[in-house]
Design a protein around this motif. Structure first.
Motif, PDB file in Angstrom:
ATOM      1  N   LEU A 307      56.716  27.187  37.877  1.00 50.36           N
ATOM      2  CA  LEU A 307      57.607  26.708  38.939  1.00 50.36           C
ATOM      3  C   LEU A 307      58.160  27.880  39.755  1.00 50.36           C
ATOM      4  CD1 LEU A 307      59.632  23.852  37.177  1.00 50.36           C
ATOM      5  CD2 LEU A 307      57.954  23.614  39.012  1.00 50.36           C
ATOM      6  N   GLY A 308      58.560  28.951  39.056  1.00 51.48           N
ATOM      7  CA  GLY A 308      59.031  30.132  39.768  1.00 51.48           C
ATOM      8  C   GLY A 308      57.939  30.760  40.614  1.00 51.48           C
ATOM      9  N   LEU A 309      56.709  30.824  40.060  1.00 53.36           N
ATOM     10  CA  LEU A 309      55.582  31.356  40.824  1.00 53.36           C
ATOM     11  C   LEU A 309      55.266  30.467  42.025  1.00 53.36           C
ATOM     12  CD1 LEU A 309      53.309  33.456  41.019  1.00 53.36           C
ATOM     13  CD2 LEU A 309      51.918  31.965  39.551  1.00 53.36           C
ATOM     14  N   ASN A 310      55.417  29.169  41.854  1.00 49.58           N
ATOM     15  CA  ASN A 310      55.190  28.236  42.953  1.00 49.58           C
ATOM     16  C   ASN A 310      56.173  28.493  44.095  1.00 49.58           C
ATOM     17  OD1 ASN A 310      54.358  25.538  44.233  1.00 49.58           O
ATOM     18  ND2 ASN A 310      56.530  25.211  43.822  1.00 49.58           N
ATOM     19  N   LEU A 311      57.443  28.704  43.757  1.00 47.58           N
ATOM     20  CA  LEU A 311      58.437  28.992  44.794  1.00 47.58           C
ATOM     21  C   LEU A 311      58.069  30.259  45.562  1.00 47.58           C
ATOM     22  CD1 LEU A 311      61.735  28.227  42.822  1.00 47.58           C
ATOM     23  CD2 LEU A 311      60.729  26.851  44.645  1.00 47.58           C
ATOM     24  N   PHE A 312      57.646  31.290  44.835  1.00 47.60           N
ATOM     25  CA  PHE A 312      57.282  32.550  45.473  1.00 47.60           C
ATOM     26  C   PHE A 312      56.062  32.386  46.376  1.00 47.60           C
ATOM     27  CE2 PHE A 312      54.682  36.429  45.337  1.00 47.60           C
ATOM     28  CZ  PHE A 312      55.557  37.317  45.954  1.00 47.60           C
ATOM     29  N   LEU A 317      53.561  31.812  51.801  1.00 50.96           N
ATOM     30  CA  LEU A 317      52.607  31.140  52.692  1.00 50.96           C
ATOM     31  C   LEU A 317      53.248  30.719  54.011  1.00 50.96           C
ATOM     32  CD1 LEU A 317      50.586  28.929  50.173  1.00 50.96           C
ATOM     33  CD2 LEU A 317      49.807  30.988  51.352  1.00 50.96           C
ATOM     34  N   VAL A 318      54.516  30.292  53.970  1.00 46.24           N
ATOM     35  CA  VAL A 318      55.151  29.769  55.183  1.00 46.24           C
ATOM     36  C   VAL A 318      56.027  30.805  55.885  1.00 46.24           C
ATOM     37  CG1 VAL A 318      55.154  27.445  54.232  1.00 46.24           C
ATOM     38  CG2 VAL A 318      57.167  28.869  53.917  1.00 46.24           C
ATOM     39  N   ASN A 319      56.163  31.998  55.307  1.00 46.77           N
ATOM     40  CA  ASN A 319      56.986  33.031  55.925  1.00 46.77           C
ATOM     41  C   ASN A 319      56.097  33.894  56.829  1.00 46.77           C
ATOM     42  OD1 ASN A 319      59.130  34.671  56.568  1.00 46.77           O
ATOM     43  ND2 ASN A 319      58.951  35.930  54.729  1.00 46.77           N
ATOM     44  N   ILE A 320      55.940  33.475  58.067  1.00 47.57           N
ATOM     45  CA  ILE A 320      55.047  34.114  59.013  1.00 47.57           C
ATOM     46  C   ILE A 320      55.820  35.183  59.782  1.00 47.57           C
ATOM     47  CG2 ILE A 320      53.568  33.787  61.041  1.00 47.57           C
ATOM     48  CD1 ILE A 320      53.053  30.960  60.071  1.00 47.57           C
ATOM     49  N   LYS A 321      55.337  36.425  59.709  1.00 39.99           N
ATOM     50  CA  LYS A 321      55.976  37.529  60.409  1.00 39.99           C
ATOM     51  C   LYS A 321      55.370  37.672  61.801  1.00 39.99           C
ATOM     52  CE  LYS A 321      58.470  38.892  56.898  1.00 39.99           C
ATOM     53  NZ  LYS A 321      59.945  38.838  56.920  1.00 39.99           N
ATOM     54  N   VAL A 322      56.228  37.895  62.778  1.00 40.31           N
ATOM     55  CA  VAL A 322      55.790  38.076  64.165  1.00 40.31           C
ATOM     56  C   VAL A 322      56.104  39.496  64.599  1.00 40.31           C
ATOM     57  CG1 VAL A 322      55.977  37.265  66.524  1.00 40.31           C
ATOM     58  CG2 VAL A 322      56.189  35.649  64.646  1.00 40.31           C
TER      59      VAL A 322
END
Length: 322
Positions: A307-312, A317-322
Motif C-alpha cells: 500500500l505504501g509502495l502504491n502511494l509512492f 506517475l501523476v506528478n508531471i514536472k514542467v
C-alpha cells in the motif's frame, strides 16, 4: 452483526485536531494573517500604531525563524513548509501545540476507544504531529499558489512605475502598497530593508531563496544584472512578466490535463484503505478465523508495504514536472 465505531472515532479526533490548530491560529493572530485580506499584513500592523522599524523587525523574525530552527530534532520535517507558509507561530510554539494536541488526542482515544496503551500513545503522537504537518502543508501550498498568481501583475505594476520615471525602490514600494497578501507583505519588507540601506538585488535574492520559487529568482537576477551592467530595466521586467504569465498558463493547462489522472491515482490509493475500514465496520470479526495463524502478521506487513509502495508509485506517475 456488530458495527464498530472506533474507526469513525479515530477520524473525528483527527479532524478535531486540524480544526483546533486553525482555531488557535486565528484566535491569536486574527485576520492579520489571512491570505485573502485586501490590505496586506504589513500595512495593517502599521495602521495599528506599529512603527516602520518595529513592523519590519517583527515580519523579518516571522519570515526567518523556521529557517534558523532546522537543526531542532524532528522539527526539520516541518521547517521547510513552515517557512514557505510563513507561519507566525514560533518553532517552540509549534512544538508545544503538537504536544498539547497529542495529549488531547490521547485523552480522547482513552475515552472513546478500547485500544491498548501503546496503540493509543502511537496514534496520539501521529495525530499531534501529523495534524500540524498537514495544516502547515495546506497553508504552504495555498500561499505559494497565491504568490505565483500575484507575481505577474506585480511585475507589470513595477514596469509601469519604471516607465513613468520611478526608481526600482519606489516601484517595489508601490507594489507593497497596492498588492494584497502574501506578496504585498513580502515586497513591503524588501522596500523597508532597502530604505535602511540594504542592496535591492540581495534582498530579492534572499526572498527568492526563502520562498524557493524560480520566478522570484529570475526577478532577483534581472535586478542584480541591471544594477551591475545597466540597461533598460522596464523592458527587462516587461519580458519577464510575459514569461512568468506564460509559465503560469502552462502550469494551469498541465494541471487541467492531468486532473483526471490525479483523481484516478488518488482513488486507487485510497480505495483499499476505505475497503478495509468498511469491512471492519460491517463485520469486525471478518479476520477472526485467520488472525491467530503464524502468517497473519507477516501478511499484514507485506500488504502495508505494498500500500505504501502504491502511494509512492501513483504519486510519481501523476506528478508531471514542467
Amino acid at each position: 452483526m456488530t458495527l464498530s465505531a472506533e474507526p469513525i472515532i479515530y477520524g473525528l479526533i483527527f479532524i478535531a485536531v486540524l480544526l483546533v490548530v486553525e482555531g488557535i491560529y486565528l484566535t491569536i493572530f486574527g485576520k492579520s494573517i489571512s491570505l485573502n485580506s485586501r490590505v496586506n499584513r504589513r500595512l495593517e500592523l502599521m495602521e495599528k500604531g506599529g512603527g516602520r522599524e518595529q513592523v519590519l523587525e517583527q515580519l523579518r523574525k516571522e519570515m526567518t525563524q523556521h529557517f534558523r530552527s532546522q537543526q531542532i530534532p524532528l522539527y526539520s520535517l516541518l521547517a521547510s513548509k513552515a517557512q514557505k507558509a510563513n507561519i507566525a507561530f514560533s518553532p517552540s510554539q509549534l512544538i508545544l501545540i503538537m504536544v498539547v494536541l497529542g495529549a488531547g488526542a490521547f485523552m480522547a482515544l482513552t475515552v472513546g476507544t478500547t485500544a491498548s496503551l501503546p496503540v493509543r500513545a502511537v496514534v496520539a503522537v501521529g495525530m499531534g504531529v501529523g495534524g500540524v504537518y498537514m495544516w502547515i502543508a495546506k497553508k504552504a501550498k495555498k500561499r505559494m499558489d497565491m504568490i505565483e498568481e500575484q507575481l505577474p501583475d506585480a511585475v507589470e505594476l513595477m514596469v509601469r512605475s519604471l516607465r513613468v520615471g520611478h526608481p526600482i525602490s519606489s516601484a517595489i514600494g508601490i507594489v507593497a502598497k497596492e498588492a494584497p497578501d502574501p506578496l504585498g507583505t513580502e515586497m513591503g519588507v524588501i522596500a523597508d530593508e532597502t530604505a535602511y540601506g540594504r542592496d535591492m538585488g540581495e534582498a530579492l535574492k534572499q526572498m527568492a531563496d526563502r520562498i524557493d520559487m524560480q520566478d522570484l529568482r529570475f526577478l532577483a537576477m534581472a535586478v542584480t544584472i541591471q544594477q551591475q551592467s545597466g540597461g533598460n530595466l522596464a523592458e527587462i521586467l516587461d519580458g519577464l512578466s510575459k514569461v512568468i504569465r506564460a509559465r503560469f498558463k502552462l502550469f494551469r493547462r498541465v494541471r487541467a490535463i492531468t486532473a483526471e489522472a490525479k483523481w484516478s491515482g488518488m482513488f486507487l490509493s485510497v480505495f483499499p484503505l476505505v475497503a478495509l475500514v468498511g469491512i471492519n465496520l460491517a463485520q469486525p470479526d471478518y479476520y477472526a478465523d485467520v488472525q491467530d495463524t503464524p502468517v497473519f502478521i507477516p501478511a499484514c506487513i507485506v500488504v502495508a508495504a505494498f500500500l505504501g509502495l502504491n502511494l509512492f508509485v501513483m504519486r510519481t506517475l501523476v506528478n508531471i514536472k514542467v
